[in-house]
Each structure stands twice: as structure tokens, then as C-alpha cells.
Design an enzyme around this catalytic site. Structure first.
Site, PDB file in Angstrom:
ATOM      1  N   LYS A 277       3.907  63.210  60.981  1.00  0.00           N
ATOM      2  CA  LYS A 277       4.836  62.885  62.195  1.00  0.00           C
ATOM      3  C   LYS A 277       6.208  63.958  61.332  1.00  0.00           C
ATOM      4  CE  LYS A 277       5.283  58.288  59.364  1.00  0.00           C
ATOM      5  NZ  LYS A 277       5.800  56.972  59.749  1.00  0.00           N
TER       6      LYS A 277
ATOM      7  N   HIS B 220       6.473  58.447  75.077  1.00  0.00           N
ATOM      8  CA  HIS B 220       5.193  59.231  75.231  1.00  0.00           C
ATOM      9  C   HIS B 220       5.411  60.348  75.686  1.00  0.00           C
ATOM     10  CE1 HIS B 220       4.753  54.638  73.990  1.00  0.00           C
ATOM     11  NE2 HIS B 220       3.447  55.065  72.765  1.00  0.00           N
TER      12      HIS B 220
ATOM     13  N   HIS C  68       3.615  59.746  69.966  1.00  0.00           N
ATOM     14  CA  HIS C  68       5.474  59.408  70.325  1.00  0.00           C
ATOM     15  C   HIS C  68       6.275  59.494  69.813  1.00  0.00           C
ATOM     16  CE1 HIS C  68       1.210  55.679  70.274  1.00  0.00           C
ATOM     17  NE2 HIS C  68       1.158  57.184  68.924  1.00  0.00           N
TER      18      HIS C  68
ATOM     19  N   ASP D 140      11.230  53.811  73.226  1.00  0.00           N
ATOM     20  CA  ASP D 140       9.880  53.848  72.324  1.00  0.00           C
ATOM     21  C   ASP D 140       9.520  55.330  74.125  1.00  0.00           C
ATOM     22  OD1 ASP D 140       7.297  53.845  71.582  1.00  0.00           O
ATOM     23  OD2 ASP D 140       6.656  52.073  72.441  1.00  0.00           O
TER      24      ASP D 140
ATOM     25  N   GLN E 229      12.148  48.386  71.494  1.00  0.00           N
ATOM     26  CA  GLN E 229      12.025  49.267  71.235  1.00  0.00           C
ATOM     27  C   GLN E 229      12.426  51.247  71.634  1.00  0.00           C
ATOM     28  OE1 GLN E 229       7.811  50.226  70.353  1.00  0.00           O
ATOM     29  NE2 GLN E 229       8.154  51.562  68.624  1.00  0.00           N
TER      30      GLN E 229
ATOM     31  N   ARG F 239       6.608  41.260  66.959  1.00  0.00           N
ATOM     32  CA  ARG F 239       5.893  41.390  65.614  1.00  0.00           C
ATOM     33  C   ARG F 239       5.656  40.938  65.048  1.00  0.00           C
ATOM     34  NH1 ARG F 239       6.554  48.136  65.273  1.00  0.00           N
ATOM     35  NH2 ARG F 239       5.694  48.363  67.217  1.00  0.00           N
TER      36      ARG F 239
ATOM     37  N   CYS G   5       2.681  51.604  73.354  1.00  0.00           N
ATOM     38  CA  CYS G   5       1.414  52.144  73.868  1.00  0.00           C
ATOM     39  C   CYS G   5       1.106  52.474  75.376  1.00  0.00           C
ATOM     40  CB  CYS G   5       1.051  52.868  72.797  1.00  0.00           C
ATOM     41  SG  CYS G   5       2.220  52.743  71.329  1.00  0.00           S
TER      42      CYS G   5
HETATM   43 ZN   LIG Z   1       3.732  54.459  70.884  1.00  0.00          ZN
END
Ligand SMILES: [Zn+2]
Ligand SMILES: [Zn+2]
Length: 639
Positions: A464, A380, A510, A378, A376, A358, A329
């Protein structure tokens, strides 16, 4: 199911609950009871008054009691057979029970059989299971004398003056309970496996031997469970990953770091290409970002405050501290900020297949499911408040499209919102939260998606939608998320110039569709038992010449298939046709195309389908056409 009974004032209190139930003819299937929110043994005295809930094997707490009693029986059997073994803990789990033992030698399958026999004796003896309340000091002395250091350690951490133990025959365990009234109440059981497990899940503590078991009220239920378990083991993505040569996680690299072998990489490539194409169709823009970043980026984003324990330690470059990225992000925020943005530029939708790292303890690593490095999917979305309703709907449509494309028809959808208490721990104003929840809810309702509200499941920076996939093990079920963020836009000072000429803060969402690609592929492997639908299969068809004199024709067929864009291979070994077919079945290749005299003469192939078997002869052109149609429609798994 549980049933609730009323205790009349005139009843004989102090009588055991079980006796009381028997007198009323209500003891059938009863395993434990609950009154005033407290779980009780059936051997416990009947409460003075009020309602009492009788728990059976259909109730979660009833099953837990059953399995926990089975674990005590197992521990008793182990103690009989191996008196030097130290006992750790033995809880009920989601599907059975385990007990952890500290013993010099790992248990063998023969040991498990011996333990099962000993358990059968304990069940046969039908020993009453008694609850004993004692002073903590007395319990410390007792377990100390017994040479049980783990029990002593647990006791030392209990703040209460009094503790409960459970006794059956010559076996006593420190335990909160409840338990079944006697060992004979456990009817059918089986010990399943042994695995190493660290004391308290901590790699620095001793390695214990964990024996897993299952127990059921009838032999039929046990057998049904074992059959299903067998089926699940066959679908285990770690096992299939090895058998189908898709991926590996060699210890040499370190824990939780996967190697994608050619066939696994091909499956992943197909998924990622599909993902990219679908994003481009929907007005997303592809971006790439680095794997490491200067400490200051993680300070701005706040990750060093609220996510430090998930990040790997610093690495130094020219005396400056860098960190490996746990998330993509912050980079996307900087791409947005690289220019002055006007409301006319919005919405902006950045997407990336970004590999992140992670921190995970080695004890929790599990195949592709829990890894230390993963990619991921991902995205945005940055937009104006006026646009966010449509953006959420668009993201939800996309999420539903993607899950269905991969064959997941059944979904479980949650609207994760704040908990009513602890409002202080959340970012963003009440108005922000109300707006965001309304958007998410409206999107779900406009698409007639059934969902559950999940208070307290939101993260601190916004509510979310969480979608979970049905048909895969719970631990693999994570699907798409669509998540508001009231934190990063302000931390990075994101702005756009509105129609009024003033600077405004945009709304940020996200969005992940597959979550982690690694976990998603792991789940897909289990969902399909390794038998991928045609569009995802790394090898779609295998050409099998019957003898050497059909090799030239088979090569010709192979060339035509490849020409048409099909992922085809040939098996030109001097093995029998049936052997080659069997092997292609094991490798879960969707189509086997056999070429012999007749096929060669007629310009056909004898088509075999993985699930359906022989489909008869077909011209190569017909086969290609039909296969292409199946790929286009991403035909479901059964054909
Ligand atoms: Zn994100
Ligand atoms: Zn216990």
C-alpha cells in the site's frame, strides 16, 4: 550529535568511560555511550578495543538516558516525601518521562511542587549513579523487604539469573539502564501533570498515579519546550471541541462514542458533502450498507479468523448470530457480486461513508482520535489487471487533491511493502506482489511524489501507499491509504468475463482519503487551532449591531448574507460591541460585520477579519462577493 571514537589497544581499559573522555577533552555533552550495539553508562569501564559511540542530547538514546535518569530522581524524591508509596515503572517517553506510583491519595499540584523541590536537592547533591549487577534471588529479597510488590512482580517475569539495579544515594531501582553518571547531570526539569494509569495498561489491575515530567540540559531549552507544549495544549482537539461546542464524549454513553453537536456536525456535513461531490466527479458510485451482518458474512470475509479481537461480541436475532461491522469491504464485495460483470463494466468504484465499530481498550481511548465507533471514508476499486495502473494513479491524484484541499501541503509518503523474511505470512503470489508494488511505485514516480520504502509495513493481503499529514501531532497524522487486496476477491469469488469469454479474478484496491472522519476532524481542529478556513467554518460571519437602533439594518444584512448562502448569525444581545467582537474571536468566527449609524446610512458593514482585525467598510454586495471567492478557492488559513 553523537561522535565515534576509536579505542587504541594501549588505552587504560577498566578506566571509567567518562574519565577517559575527560582526559581527551571529549566529555562535553556526553550522556551515555554505545559499543558493539550495547548501551553503556559513562561510569562503565572502557571496553577493550574497537569503536565507541558517544551519545549526547541530540541523540534519541542520549535523550532517553537523560529523561530516564530524571525519572529515577523523581521516584527518589517521591520516596523521600511519601515513604508508603509503591513504585511501578518509570520510563523515558517520546518527549520526557513519567513514573507510575501506587499511592493511597492522588498527587495534587502542591505535591508536584514539593516533589520538584526535593528533586532539586537530589540534583544539587550530585549523587553518583551506580550500576549494580546482582543475583535475581538477591534482588527479589531486596525489593520484597522494601515492600515493593511491583518490582517483585517484574523480577519474577525476568528469565535471567542476574539482573541490574541502579543506585543513587538511598534510592535503588530495578533497571536495565543506562543512566547519566550522577544526579547533578540533570540540569533543568519540570513536573507537568498527573494522570491515572492502570498497572500494565490493564483495566482489571490497580489504578496508579502517573507523574509526567520534562528535563533538558538548559533552562532555555526547557522553557522553549514548555512554550510549545502550552501552544499544543491550546490546540488540543478535546479542549477546543468543548470550547467551540463541536462534539462531546459523555461517559453515560460508554467509552469512545462521540456526539456531534450542531457546529461540529455542520463542519462534518461540509466535509462529507465535498467528499461526495468529488467522488461523483471522478466516476465513483455511492453505496450504503448496514451496520450489522450475519456471522456467515464475517466467516466468508475471514474477519472472524484474522480480525476477531477487533470485533464486538455476537448479538442474536431469531437464534442467528449477527456481528457489528468493523469494516465495510465485505458488503461492497456483495454489491459487486449481485450481477454478472464483464470487462466492459470495469473499473467499478464503490464509495461509502460507512460507520464501523472496533474493539478498543478503554485505556487507549482518546478524544476523536481513538474511538469505538467511527465513520470511514471507504472506497473499493475493482478493475482488470490492465486498468490497475491508471486506477492507482487516479487514486493517488485524488488523495493529493484532498489533502491539499484541506490545507495540508506537507506530506510524508510511504510505500509499505513485505518484509523479506516471513514471506509465508502474506497472501497472494510473488507475481501479484511484484505487479502491485510496481503499480504503486510507478504512480508515485509519475507524480514526482517523494516517498520512503517501508519494508514490513504492508498488511498480509497486499502492499500500500500510506500518506501521513505533517503539521498535526504524530498520533493524528494518518492520511490517505491506497491498498491492494489479494485476499477478499478470492474469498468472495469475485469474477468478470474477459474479452476472451473466460472468467477472471479482478484486482481490488481499498482506498481511504480521510481515514476516519472522526479522527480527520480531530486533526483538522488541531491543525487550525479551531480557526477553520472560511469554507469549513460552521459560522462564517457574525453581524454585530452597535445599538438597538441598528437592529433592523443588521437583520436586513443578515438576511442578505443567508440569501447568498453564507452561514451567518447575528448578535442582538445588549452587550457592548467590543464584548461581542471578543466573543466572536474566541469562537473563531472568520468575519465580524459591525453595523452602526454610518454603515446603516451608506448600506455598508465595517468588516473585521478574525486574524487581520479591522478591514474597513465595505458594501454588503462586495463583502458577499469576496467571501464567496474565498470559499470557492477554499482560501488557506491566513487571510
Ligand atoms: Zn476495504
Ligand atoms: Zn530505571
Amino acid at each position: 550529535m553523537s561522535h565515534v571514537l576509536e579505542i587504541a589497544p594501549a588505552e587504560r581499559h577498566g578506566q571509567a568511560i567518562l574519565e577517559w573522555l575527560k582526559e581527551r577533552g571529549a566529555a562535553d555533552g556526553a550522556l551515555a555511550a554505545k559499543a558493539g550495539g550495547v548501551l553503556l553508562d559513562l561510569n562503565a569501564p572502557l571496553p577493550e578495543s574497537g569503536k565507541i559511540e558517544i551519545l549526547t542530547f541530540d541523540d534519541e538514546e542520549g535523550r532517553e538516558t537523560y529523561w530516564h535518569t530524571a525519572s529515577h530522581i523523581m521516584a527518589q524524591a517521591v520516596q523521600h516525601l511519601y515513604p508508603q508509596v509503591k513504585l511501578a515503572i518509570g520510563p523515558a517517553i517520546a518527549e520526557g518521562f513519567y513514573y507510575d506510583f501506587d499511592c493511597p491519595q492522588p498527587f495534587t499540584p502542591e505535591d508536584l511542587e514539593r516533589i520538584e523541590k526535593e528533586m532539586a536537592g537530589i540534583v544539587q547533591a550530585d549523587l553518583p549513579v551506580k550500576r549494580i549487577e546482582m543475583e535475581k534471588q538477591k534482588a527479589l529479597d531486596f525489593f520484597g523487604k522494601q515492600g515493593q510488590p511491583y518490582k517483585v512482580e517484574i523480577l519474577q517475569e525476568i528469565p535471567d539469573e542476574k539482573v541490574a539495579c541502579y543506585q543513587q544515594g538511598d534510592f535503588t531501582d530495578l533497571c536495565r539502564g543506562p543512566h547519566l553518571p550522577s544526579t547533578g547531570a540533570v540540569k533543568a526539569f519540570k513536573l507537568l501533570s498527573v494522570a491515572g494509569a492502570y498497572w500494565r495498561g490493564d483495566e482489571r489491575k490497580p489504578m496508579l498515579q502517573r507523574i509526567y515530567g520534562a528535563a533538558f540540559p538548559s533552562q532555555e531549552q526547557l522553557e522553549e519546550y514548555l512554550r510549545k507544549r502550552d501552544e499544543a495544549l491550546k490546540r488540543d482537539h478535546r479542549r477546543l471541541g468543548r470550547e467551540l461546542d463541536l462534539f462531546s464524549l459523555p461517559e453515560t454513553i460508554g467509552g469512545g462514542l462521540a456526539l456531534w453537536h450542531p457546529k461540529g456536525a455542520l463542519v462534518r456535513y461540509i466535509i462529507e458533502e465535498f467528499w461526495r461531490q468529488e467522488h461523483l466527479k471522478r466516476g465513483y458510485q455511492l453505496v450504503f450498507t448496514p451496520h450489522i451482518a450475519h456471522r456467515r458474512l464475517w466467516e466468508i470475509s475471514g474477519h472472524l479468523d484474522f480480525y476477531a479481537e477487533g470485533m464486538y461480541g455476537p448479538m442474536m436475532i431469531e437464534d442467528e448470530e449477527y456481528r457489528i461491522k468493523p469494516m465495510n469491504c465485505p458488503f461492497h464485495m456483495l454489491i459487486y457480486k449481485s450481477q454478472l460483470r464483464s470487462y466492459r463494466d470495469l473499473p467499478i468504484r464503490y464509495c461509502e461513508l460507512g460507520t464501523v465499530y472496533r474493539y478498543e481498550r478503554s485505556g487507549v481511548l482518546h478524544g476523536l482520535l481513538r474511538v469505538r465507533g467511527f465513520t470511514q471514508d471507504d472506497a473499493h476499486i475493482i478493475c482488470t489487471p490492465e486498468q490497475v495502473g491508471d486506477e492507482v494513479k487516479g487514486a493517488l491524484d485524488f488523495a493529493l487533491f484532498m489533502t491539499r484541499a484541506f490545507g495540508y501541503d506537507e506530506l510524508q509518503v510511504y510505500l509499505s511493502v513485505r518484509s523479506d523474511d516471513e514471506r509465508g505470512k502474506y497472501m497472494g503470489s510473488d507475481d501479484d506482489w511484484a505487479m502491485a508494488e510496481r503499480c504503486l511505485q510507478e504512480a508515485l514516480e509519475s507524480r514526482e511524489v517523494k516517498y520512503e520504502r517501508a519494508p514490513g509495513e504492508a498488511v498480509f493481503y497486499g502492499p500500500k501507499i500510506d500518506i501521513r499529514l505533517k503539521g498535526v501531532p504524530a498520533k493524528l497524522a494518518q492520511g490517505p491509504t491506497i491498498q491492494f487486496d489479494f485476499n477478499l476477491p478470492s474469498r468472495f469469488g469475485l469474477e468478470y468475463i474477459g474479452a476472451d469469454g473466460q472468467a477472471h479474478t479482478p484486482v481490488m484496491i481499498h482506498r481511504a482519503l480521510l481515514g476516519s472522519i472522526d479522527r480527520f476532524v480531530g486533526a483538522l481542529i488541531e491543525y487550525y487551532g479551531g480557526a477553520f478556513p472560511l469554507w469549513l467554518a460552521p459560522v462564517q460571519a457574525i453581524v454585530i449591531p452597535i445599538t438597538e437602533r441598528h437592529h433592523d439594518y443588521a437583520r436586513e444584512v443578515l438576511a442578505r448574507l443567508r440569501e447568498a448562502g453564507l452561514r451567518a448569525e447575528g448578535d442582538f444581545r445588549s452587550e457592548s460591541t467590543s464584548f461581542k467582537i471578543r466573543e466572536a474571536q474566541v469562537q473563531k468566527v472568520p468575519y465580524m460585520l459591525v453595523a452602526g449609524d454610518r454603515e446603516q446610512k451608506e448600506g455598508t458593514v465595517a468588516v473585521r477579519r478574525r486574524e487581520a482585525g479591522d478591514l474597513g467598510p465595505r458594501s454588503v454586495a462586495d463583502f458577499v462577493e469576496q467571501a464567496k471567492k474565498e470559499i470557492e478557492t477554499r482560501g488557506r488559513r491566513n487571510c
